[in-house]
Design a protein around this motif. Structure first.
Motif, PDB file in Angstrom:
ATOM      1  N   UNK A  22       0.872  -1.169   0.000  1.00 15.67           N
ATOM      2  CA  UNK A  22       0.000   0.000   0.000  1.00 15.67           C
ATOM      3  C   UNK A  22       0.905   1.214   0.000  1.00 15.67           C
ATOM      4  N   UNK A  23       0.328   2.387  -0.180  1.00 16.38           N
ATOM      5  CA  UNK A  23       1.142   3.574  -0.379  1.00 16.38           C
ATOM      6  C   UNK A  23       2.157   3.767   0.751  1.00 16.38           C
ATOM      7  N   UNK A  24       3.446   3.699   0.395  1.00 17.78           N
ATOM      8  CA  UNK A  24       4.502   3.960   1.352  1.00 17.78           C
ATOM      9  C   UNK A  24       4.849   2.802   2.276  1.00 17.78           C
ATOM     10  N   UNK A  25       4.214   1.645   2.077  1.00 18.14           N
ATOM     11  CA  UNK A  25       4.489   0.486   2.917  1.00 18.14           C
ATOM     12  C   UNK A  25       4.899  -0.676   2.018  1.00 18.14           C
ATOM     13  N   UNK A  26       6.095  -1.220   2.283  1.00 13.68           N
ATOM     14  CA  UNK A  26       6.644  -2.300   1.480  1.00 13.68           C
ATOM     15  C   UNK A  26       6.777  -3.556   2.338  1.00 13.68           C
ATOM     16  N   UNK A  27       6.564  -4.687   1.718  1.00 21.72           N
ATOM     17  CA  UNK A  27       6.584  -5.966   2.433  1.00 21.72           C
ATOM     18  C   UNK A  27       7.576  -6.905   1.768  1.00 21.72           C
ATOM     19  N   UNK A  28       8.371  -7.574   2.581  1.00 22.12           N
ATOM     20  CA  UNK A  28       9.326  -8.551   2.067  1.00 22.12           C
ATOM     21  C   UNK A  28       9.322  -9.796   2.924  1.00 22.12           C
ATOM     22  N   UNK A  29       9.723 -10.910   2.346  1.00 25.30           N
ATOM     23  CA  UNK A  29       9.730 -12.183   3.066  1.00 25.30           C
ATOM     24  C   UNK A  29      11.114 -12.808   3.001  1.00 25.30           C
ATOM     25  N   UNK A  30      11.528 -13.376   4.132  1.00 27.71           N
ATOM     26  CA  UNK A  30      12.743 -14.173   4.178  1.00 27.71           C
ATOM     27  C   UNK A  30      12.380 -15.607   4.536  1.00 27.71           C
ATOM     28  N   UNK A  31      12.884 -16.528   3.755  1.00 31.48           N
ATOM     29  CA  UNK A  31      12.552 -17.941   3.942  1.00 31.48           C
ATOM     30  C   UNK A  31      12.896 -18.379   5.361  1.00 31.48           C
ATOM     31  N   UNK A  32      11.935 -19.059   5.984  1.00 28.54           N
ATOM     32  CA  UNK A  32      12.078 -19.609   7.341  1.00 28.54           C
ATOM     33  C   UNK A  32      12.150 -18.545   8.433  1.00 28.54           C
ATOM     34  N   UNK A  33      11.936 -17.286   8.068  1.00 29.26           N
ATOM     35  CA  UNK A  33      11.934 -16.223   9.070  1.00 29.26           C
ATOM     36  C   UNK A  33      10.598 -15.502   9.137  1.00 29.26           C
ATOM     37  N   UNK A  34      10.005 -15.250   7.987  1.00 33.01           N
ATOM     38  CA  UNK A  34       8.729 -14.555   7.989  1.00 33.01           C
ATOM     39  C   UNK A  34       8.765 -13.261   7.203  1.00 33.01           C
ATOM     40  N   UNK A  35       7.794 -12.394   7.495  1.00 32.83           N
ATOM     41  CA  UNK A  35       7.584 -11.159   6.734  1.00 32.83           C
ATOM     42  C   UNK A  35       8.175  -9.975   7.484  1.00 32.83           C
ATOM     43  N   UNK A  36       8.765  -9.064   6.724  1.00 30.47           N
ATOM     44  CA  UNK A  36       9.320  -7.828   7.269  1.00 30.47           C
ATOM     45  C   UNK A  36       8.689  -6.649   6.532  1.00 30.47           C
ATOM     46  N   UNK A  37       8.660  -5.510   7.217  1.00 28.86           N
ATOM     47  CA  UNK A  37       8.022  -4.306   6.686  1.00 28.86           C
ATOM     48  C   UNK A  37       9.062  -3.201   6.529  1.00 28.86           C
ATOM     49  N   UNK A  38       9.001  -2.508   5.404  1.00 29.53           N
ATOM     50  CA  UNK A  38       9.815  -1.316   5.164  1.00 29.53           C
ATOM     51  C   UNK A  38       8.847  -0.152   5.013  1.00 29.53           C
ATOM     52  N   UNK A  39       8.963   0.836   5.913  1.00 26.53           N
ATOM     53  CA  UNK A  39       8.003   1.933   5.940  1.00 26.53           C
ATOM     54  C   UNK A  39       8.720   3.246   6.200  1.00 26.53           C
ATOM     55  N   UNK A  40       8.209   4.316   5.607  1.00 20.36           N
ATOM     56  CA  UNK A  40       8.735   5.650   5.852  1.00 20.36           C
ATOM     57  C   UNK A  40       8.891   5.866   7.359  1.00 20.36           C
ATOM     58  N   UNK A  41      10.058   6.339   7.797  1.00 25.06           N
ATOM     59  CA  UNK A  41      10.371   6.410   9.222  1.00 25.06           C
ATOM     60  C   UNK A  41       9.376   7.278   9.989  1.00 25.06           C
ATOM     61  N   UNK A  42       9.047   8.436   9.454  1.00 27.17           N
ATOM     62  CA  UNK A  42       8.127   9.334  10.162  1.00 27.17           C
ATOM     63  C   UNK A  42       6.755   8.692  10.323  1.00 27.17           C
ATOM     64  N   UNK A  43       6.276   8.024   9.274  1.00 28.46           N
ATOM     65  CA  UNK A  43       4.973   7.377   9.344  1.00 28.46           C
ATOM     66  C   UNK A  43       5.002   6.193  10.312  1.00 28.46           C
ATOM     67  N   UNK A  44       6.113   5.453  10.326  1.00 29.78           N
ATOM     68  CA  UNK A  44       6.236   4.321  11.239  1.00 29.78           C
ATOM     69  C   UNK A  44       6.200   4.789  12.686  1.00 29.78           C
ATOM     70  N   UNK A  45       6.879   5.889  12.973  1.00 29.69           N
ATOM     71  CA  UNK A  45       6.877   6.396  14.344  1.00 29.69           C
ATOM     72  C   UNK A  45       5.518   6.952  14.733  1.00 29.69           C
ATOM     73  N   UNK A  46       4.797   7.494  13.762  1.00 27.62           N
ATOM     74  CA  UNK A  46       3.437   7.942  14.016  1.00 27.62           C
ATOM     75  C   UNK A  46       2.546   6.755  14.371  1.00 27.62           C
ATOM     76  N   UNK A  47       2.747   5.627  13.657  1.00 28.47           N
ATOM     77  CA  UNK A  47       1.982   4.419  13.948  1.00 28.47           C
ATOM     78  C   UNK A  47       2.306   3.892  15.340  1.00 28.47           C
ATOM     79  N   UNK A  48       3.592   3.942  15.716  1.00 29.01           N
ATOM     80  CA  UNK A  48       3.991   3.476  17.042  1.00 29.01           C
ATOM     81  C   UNK A  48       3.297   4.301  18.120  1.00 29.01           C
ATOM     82  N   UNK A  49       3.206   5.616  17.889  1.00 28.62           N
ATOM     83  CA  UNK A  49       2.508   6.483  18.837  1.00 28.62           C
ATOM     84  C   UNK A  49       1.040   6.093  18.929  1.00 28.62           C
ATOM     85  N   UNK A  50       0.437   5.766  17.773  1.00 31.87           N
ATOM     86  CA  UNK A  50      -0.956   5.335  17.766  1.00 31.87           C
ATOM     87  C   UNK A  50      -1.138   4.051  18.566  1.00 31.87           C
ATOM     88  N   UNK A  51      -0.198   3.111  18.418  1.00 34.67           N
ATOM     89  CA  UNK A  51      -0.252   1.873  19.177  1.00 34.67           C
ATOM     90  C   UNK A  51      -0.228   2.169  20.673  1.00 34.67           C
TER      91      UNK A  51
END
Length: 240
Positions: A117-146
């Protein structure tokens, strides 16, 4: 009297057809190159690389300067401790049209990301799972929301009647959720559902029971969270 010969599609010179195909291919290649260049430009800056629930994070700065291994990047100190696979990352690039690739010094992919979705990227590593790459400011805003979600909430019906209470915690339940605890004397429907974990997901509060049933709550215009789909007797989450 001679008859005139038709000059339909089959009689066109082959070189004209080949020229047209070549033109289309050239235009397509140019458009593809522009798409990749636009993505590369949009990625320059600071990003948060994290697990899906953000229990482990790492700040990655994607640069525009070329290096022998791709484009330069910087990883904040401690990345290799939080996310061990990052110790192999030496550069980044855009592969194909829409793949953001973090790669080794030899140019081998460590992890590939695609935009979900806009500004959010998803990647997978075998046997580890899914990781997220997100704009730093938006990620910190989400953390505040949490953080703002943690605490006591009430389930309220549309008539204003409180029918149950619930506590949302920040106690992690791998891989992506957090513990939730119902309070005593709940409405039978809620007591039967008995949510045990929760998380924020794409702007919704998700409450999940032990058997995997999920209730979705969306924010309304009154800064409350309503169970969707809505009904004639709505169920609303209100902060206590």
């Amino acid at each position: 009297m001679g008859t005139s010969r038709g000059r339909g599609p089959a009689s066109r010179k082959p070189w004209l057809v080949l020229a047209a195909v070549a033109t289309l291919m050239t235009c397509g290649s140019a458009a593809s190159a522009q798409d990749a260049a636009a993505l590369k430009k949009s990625m320059i800056g600071q990003w948060e690389l994290s697990t899906t629930e953000r229990s482990k994070t790492c700040v990655v700065t994607l640069g525009s300067e070329s290096s022998p291994h791709g484009l330069k990047l910087d990883l904040e100190p401690g990345c290799a401790i939080s996310l061990p696979f990052t110790k192999d990352i030496a550069a980044w690039t855009v592969a194909g049209l829409d793949i953001v690739r973090l790669q080794t010094a030899a140019g081998e992919p460590v992890i590939d990301f695609t935009e979900v979705e806009s500004g959010i990227f998803e990647g997978r590593r075998e046997n580890e799972g899914i990781y997220i790459l997100q704009n730093l400011a938006e990620a910190r805003s989400l953390a505040k929301s949490m953080d703002q979600m943690i605490g006591d909430w009430a389930f309220v019906r549309g008539n204003g009647q409180t029918v149950c209470g619930i506590t949302l915690t920040n106690t992690e339940v791998p891989p992506d959720n957090f513990q939730a605890f119902l309070k005593p004397k709940c409405d039978p429907a809620i007591a039967s559902f008995k949510p045990e974990v929760w998380r924020l997901d794409h702007g919704e509060i998700l409450l999940m029971s032990a058997d995997g049933e999920t209730w979705h709550f969306q924010a309304d215009d009154n800064a409350q969270w309503r169970l969707v789909p809505d009904t004639a007797n709505p169920l609303i989450l209100v902060r206590q």
